[in-house]
Write an enzyme that holds these catalytic residues in place. Structure first.
Site, PDB file in Angstrom:
ATOM      1  CG  PHE B 258      -1.707  -1.320   1.324  1.00 13.37           C
ATOM      2  CD1 PHE B 258      -2.621  -1.719   0.360  1.00 13.37           C
ATOM      3  CD2 PHE B 258      -1.422  -2.174   2.370  1.00 13.37           C
ATOM      4  CE1 PHE B 258      -3.244  -2.953   0.456  1.00 13.37           C
ATOM      5  CE2 PHE B 258      -2.043  -3.416   2.467  1.00 13.37           C
ATOM      6  CZ  PHE B 258      -2.955  -3.798   1.513  1.00 13.37           C
ATOM      7  CG  ASN B 649      -8.694 -12.136 -13.452  1.00 13.49           C
ATOM      8  OD1 ASN B 649      -9.840 -11.936 -13.059  1.00 13.49           O
ATOM      9  ND2 ASN B 649      -8.070 -13.284 -13.277  1.00 13.49           N
ATOM     10  N   PRO B 650     -11.113  -9.525 -14.839  1.00 16.99           N
ATOM     11  CG  PRO B 650     -12.936  -9.600 -16.292  1.00 16.99           C
ATOM     12  CD  PRO B 650     -11.591 -10.239 -16.029  1.00 16.99           C
ATOM     13  CD  GLN B 656      -5.046  -4.397  -7.841  1.00 19.76           C
ATOM     14  OE1 GLN B 656      -5.257  -4.833  -8.972  1.00 19.76           O
ATOM     15  NE2 GLN B 656      -3.945  -3.756  -7.523  1.00 19.76           N
ATOM     16  N   GLY B 720      -3.462   0.426 -14.848  1.00 17.79           N
ATOM     17  CA  GLY B 720      -3.422  -0.221 -13.536  1.00 17.79           C
ATOM     18  C   GLY B 720      -4.666   0.135 -12.748  1.00 17.79           C
ATOM     19  CB  VAL B 721      -7.235  -1.442 -11.101  1.00 13.93           C
ATOM     20  CG1 VAL B 721      -7.742  -1.417 -12.517  1.00 13.93           C
ATOM     21  CG2 VAL B 721      -6.738  -2.828 -10.725  1.00 13.93           C
ATOM     22  CD  GLU B 723      -1.234   4.289  -6.614  1.00 13.44           C
ATOM     23  OE1 GLU B 723      -0.579   5.033  -5.906  1.00 13.44           O
ATOM     24  OE2 GLU B 723      -0.873   3.959  -7.766  1.00 13.44           O
TER      25      GLU B 723
END
Lengths: 170, 758
Positions: B258, B649-650, B656, B720-721, B723
């Site tokens: 994180f 990848n859903p 996330q 990217g996911v 954040e």
């Protein structure tokens, strides 16, 4: 400030050893009176599936079952559980590798991300169902709030428990 | 391979599928090996002694009682620790040291100076963890102490660095913006404060350090909780004056990061130093209490935002000023204007960032750096303006919608935020929201709804991967990136599977080892976008090499075929149009007497592939219940709609995003670390005092992603996911609290006492 001998003779208390019954097998450990079940598992038996998240009873990552009841391994001294049956995450799946319904449900519902709190979550989740505390989502959320997950997989954890609850009844 | 590698005929079949995590079985069985769990023969254990003051010097360390305790091998302090070379100024494309840098400059045990409270001053090494921990309590440290500097405003060292990490502008003249505000018919100026947040990943910092002598050379092996093995290798090599090849860093699984576990080099260096003194393998697991002094944190902010707008809500000028604090040995500054500078079509934008260096621990990046505290203020101010002008908050955002990045004048590519607003509005039921605050009550609870925008740069950096096809028909990809809970083993596996034209279960991914090709740290929501292309390319190169082997082999049914006439599917090469003519990968390799075929690939950095204005965008909605009597806020619902390009990848992407939303709920309502205003020592040192969201705090969550591939970020089209889920949530909740109660809460976290006092 280096100890010239680089090795001390151990004191009497540290020489003491004890046998812990873990997942149906006996493990002899060198039981310093201060050794917790958590450190005994991780440092002496090679069973590192039980995790250290705070080492003082606040996060639930070290949850194991003691005679079927969930306890925090970090707050349990090893010498105090001689003769008791300890079950860790490694003891949950079948001998043939078949996953416990709760383990499978955690995979199916993506109930973890980093996976570090997961063994503790699963041990608590199994207890949640066995103790009849999984009647509703709210009940599950309440019971499971002693197991912290910083990735916050919580909604998926609840969904996994709901599913495994049915499978565990069968 | 000299052949052009585009259009190899590989079709995406695994990418985009909802596969369960590849590492799922290992994780639910407790069989995934995290850093502290490696079994190393002859391992010793360390316990760290913390300073009892926040500023001064160590006068003396009396280790005699500790050394006399059973099992103790050594007490390592600044008096007997080996000396280190200074840290490199840059690493992984980022500035590490100096003002605006990401890292802590101080290296362990190099002198007796105390810069902040609970600073590590000694390590006790013993045969068992119990012996080390006990003996650490016997180390007597005396100090020459000075009053710590703890006041932001009177601090002697205050700086306004130009750049954050060497990449983001921190200062921009506010002259034009102030002039525009002065002329605007509607003017708002508000102060917002946020507090210190700690990452608190469930896995604490840990390192196992091991020194070996081989052929007269020294080698260092570190198992470390780092999400940056390549970077840490370079830092260790520089610090110890070793060739990079003599340092190996391993990190197969991380128990969350994180933002922590990358730019704090102090902890692994400390363990490596102490291991060198005892000349035995040494493990140190930091304790949860110590995570509040050595692991980094998101620094607090005092922010002011001024804006001027027309009566129809068009913002003419905006000034965003921020003050934060850092330690005496870190240049880290929270870059709060990242969102302000690019989010809305505002002709005049100014911002400034100031940092005071105090005797407090060093801050570092934390999930959504700058975006979380700065975006919170910006999106709350949009809400304040909306209610001032009686305009719907979504409508106000649409009136200021930016087609071009105001910071560069260049058009955003593929921006779909309008779709996010529209879809979120429908999913959440926004139109039934009462526009007047305090209008909805159920029993003792006020019910309110709020929304905010979310954004994050869609970045890409160069990374490398190595792909191997084996004679048994399976394949492997190696890269020195990380699984931190981001689903890297799974998503990169799916990408590799398509590159190899194999099913996912035939592909093995290995990450987190400097013996593998260099990759970026798992940072900035860019693992998939940066490492993914390298994985795809490496797998395709290996497959291309296999094709070459087949078409040159007189015994192959594909002998003499044109390279581009050969297709691959599920481990078999065949002639396009004549699928019966072909053979399995394993047959080709076996006949050639090869056990494997290997290819390496490096993906270009974003800038090299002409990066346009690439951002992810999203719309976040929150519903809260506020107890009138107690001031307790419960978030009942969160809804987020995001445009993050293609979802590799859903399932894992959804998790996330969802996890990010709950993470930010914590920062909004509960998370705050405190340091004693007199002594500077940490007051909050455990998870009972530092509240993070628990299972019972979890609202009903609805996450959707548009899932439209973004061609500007390459063939994979994936942002990217990591954040995106965080950003936006604090403002959506804060705005919902206003809608519920009519109270503007301008300090994070929003605790019951503040709500009752407001």
């Amino acid at each position: 400030m280096i100890n010239p001998s680089l090795s001390h003779s151990t004191t009497e208390s540290e020489e003491a050893s004890t046998v812990l019954r873990i997942n149906g097998h006996d493990h002899r450990i060198a039981a310093d009176a201060r050794t917790t079940v958590l450190d005994a598992l991780r440092e002496q038996t090679g069973l590192t599936g039980t995790k250290k998240g705070c080492d003082h009873g606040q996060c639930g990552a070290c949850t194991v079952h003691l005679d079927g009841t969930p306890v925090l391994a970090c707050l349990t001294l090893a010498v105090s559980v001689r003769g008791r049956e300890i079950t860790t995450i490694e003891g949950l799946a079948g001998e043939d590798g078949t996953l416990h319904p709760m383990q499978q449900a955690f995979i199916d519902h993506d109930a973890f991300q980093c996976g570090y709190c997961t063994p503790g979550q699963i041990m608590s989740a199994v207890a949640c169902v066995k103790e009849g505390q999984a009647g509703s989502c709210a009940e599950i959320q309440e019971f499971m709030s002693g197991n912290l997950c910083r990735c916050a997989a919580y909604p998926n954890i609840v969904a996994a428990i709901v599913e495994a609850r049915e499978a565990m009844r069968r | 391979m000299d052949k052009p590698l585009a259009n190899l005929g590989t079709v995406f079949t695994s990418i985009g599928q909802d596969h369960p995590r590849s590492d799922g079985r290992r994780k639910v069985m407790g069989a995934a090996t995290y850093t502290a769990e490696w079994q190393i023969p002859g391992l010793t254990y360390g316990a760290v002694v913390d300073s009892a003051i926040a500023r001064g010097t160590v006068r003396a360390i009396d280790a005699s009682a500790a050394l006399a305790a059973p099992g103790v091998l050594a007490v390592v302090t600044h008096e007997n620790a080996p000396r280190l070379h200074a840290l490199p100024s840059h690493g992984a494309g980022q500035q590490i040291t100096g003002e605006g840098g990401l890292g802590e400059e101080r290296q362990p045990l190099q002198d007796g100076t105390i810069h902040y409270g609970a600073q590590s001053v000694a390590v006790v090494v013993a045969d068992t963890p119990e012996q080390a921990r006990y003996a650490a309590t016997l180390v007597r440290v005396t100090y020459d102490s000075q009053p710590p500097e703890l006041d932001w405003h009177s601090a002697r060292r205050q700086k306004s660095p130009k750049m954050f990490a060497g990449t983001d502008l921190l200062q921009q003249s506010a002259d034009d913006a102030r002039a525009a505000i002065a002329e605007a018919p509607v003017r708002l100026e508000r102060k917002y404060d946020s507090s210190i947040n700690h990452h608190n990943p469930m896995e604490m910092l840990a390192t196992i350090a091991q020194w070996d002598q081989r052929n007269g050379e020294e080698f260092l092996t570190l198992h470390d909780t780092t999400r940056a093995v390549s970077l840490l290798r370079d830092v260790c090599a520089t610090s110890f004056g070793l060739p990079s090849a003599n340092v190996r860093v391993v990190s197969h699984f991380l128990g969350g990061a994180f933002g922590s576990k990358s730019w704090t080099f102090f902890n692994p260096l400390l363990v490596a130093l102490a291991a060198r003194v005892v000349n035995r393998p040494l493990k140190i697991e930091w304790r949860r209490q110590q995570m509040f002094s050595v692991a980094g944190h998101r620094p607090p902010t005092q922010q002011t935002l001024s804006l001027g707008a027309s009566r129809d809500g068009r913002i003419a000028g905006l000034v965003h000023e921020s003050h934060t604090h850092s330690s005496p040995v870190s240049g880290y500054i929270e870059p709060v204007a990242r969102m302000t500078s690019m989010m809305y079509d505002i002709p005049n934008i100014g911002f400034s960032n100031r940092v005071s260096h105090l005797n407090l621990p060093s801050p570092c990046v934390m999930r959504g750096p700058g975006m979380v505290p700065g975006g919170w203020l910006l999106e709350c101010m949009l809400d304040e303006l909306a209610s001032e002008l009686a305009i719907d908050p979504i409508e106000l955002r649409l009136r200021n919608y930016a087609e071009k990045n105001p910071a560069t004048g260049q058009p955003f590519f593929n921006k779909r935020l309008r779709e996010c607003y529209a879809r979120g509005r429908e999913l959440f039921g926004w139109d039934s929201r009462p526009s007047v605050p305090g209008a909805r009550r159920v029993g003792n609870h006020f019910i309110g709804q709020g929304m905010a925008s979310s954004t994050h740069p869609a970045l890409q950096m160069g990374s490398s991967a190595q792909a191997t096809i084996f004679a048994d028909g399976s394949a492997r990809v190696r890269s020195a990136t990380h699984e931190i809970g981001n689903g890297a083993y799974t998503a990169l596996g799916q990408i590799a599977a398509d590159g190899f034209a194999l099913s996912l279960d035939r592909v093995h991914i290995e990450l987190g080892d400097t013996n593998f090709p260099t990759a970026i740290p798992a940072m900035g929501s860019m693992t998939t976008s940066s490492v993914g292309p390298a994985v795809l390319s490496a797998a395709r190169c290996a497959l291309a090499a296999l094709k070459e082997l087949a078409i040159r082999d007189a015994e192959s049914p594909l002998f003499g075929a044109a390279f581009f006439a050969v297709d691959a599917r599920e481990g078999r090469l065949f002639l396009r149009g004549q699928p019966s003519v072909g053979e399995e990968y394993s047959a080709i390799l076996r006949r050639a007497g090869r056990t494997e075929i290997v290819a390496d690939s490096t993906s270009p950095a974003g800038k090299e592939i002409k990066q346009p204005e690439m951002y992810s965008f999203g719309a976040v909605f929150a519903e809260v219940r506020v107890d009138e009597a107690t001031g307790v806020v419960r978030v009942a619902r969160l809804c987020g709609v995001y445009d993050v390009g293609r979802l590799i990848n859903p399932r894992t992407a959804h998790s996330q995003l969802m996890g990010g939303m709950i993470f930010a709920l914590g920062a909004t309502l509960m998370e705050e670390s405190l340091y004693d205003p007199q002594s500077g020592l940490p007051v909050i040192r455990n998870l009972a005092d530092y509240h993070i969201p628990s299972c019972a705090d979890t609202p009903q969550i609805h996450v959707e992603a548009l899932n439209v591939p973004d061609p500007n970020i390459g063939e994979l089209g994936a942002h990217g996911v990591g954040e995106m889920g965080c950003n936006g949530v604090p403002a959506a909740i804060t705005n919902a609290i206003f809608n519920a109660t009519g109270k503007r809460m301008r300090r994070l976290p929003i605790t019951p006492d503040q709500l009752l006092a407001n």
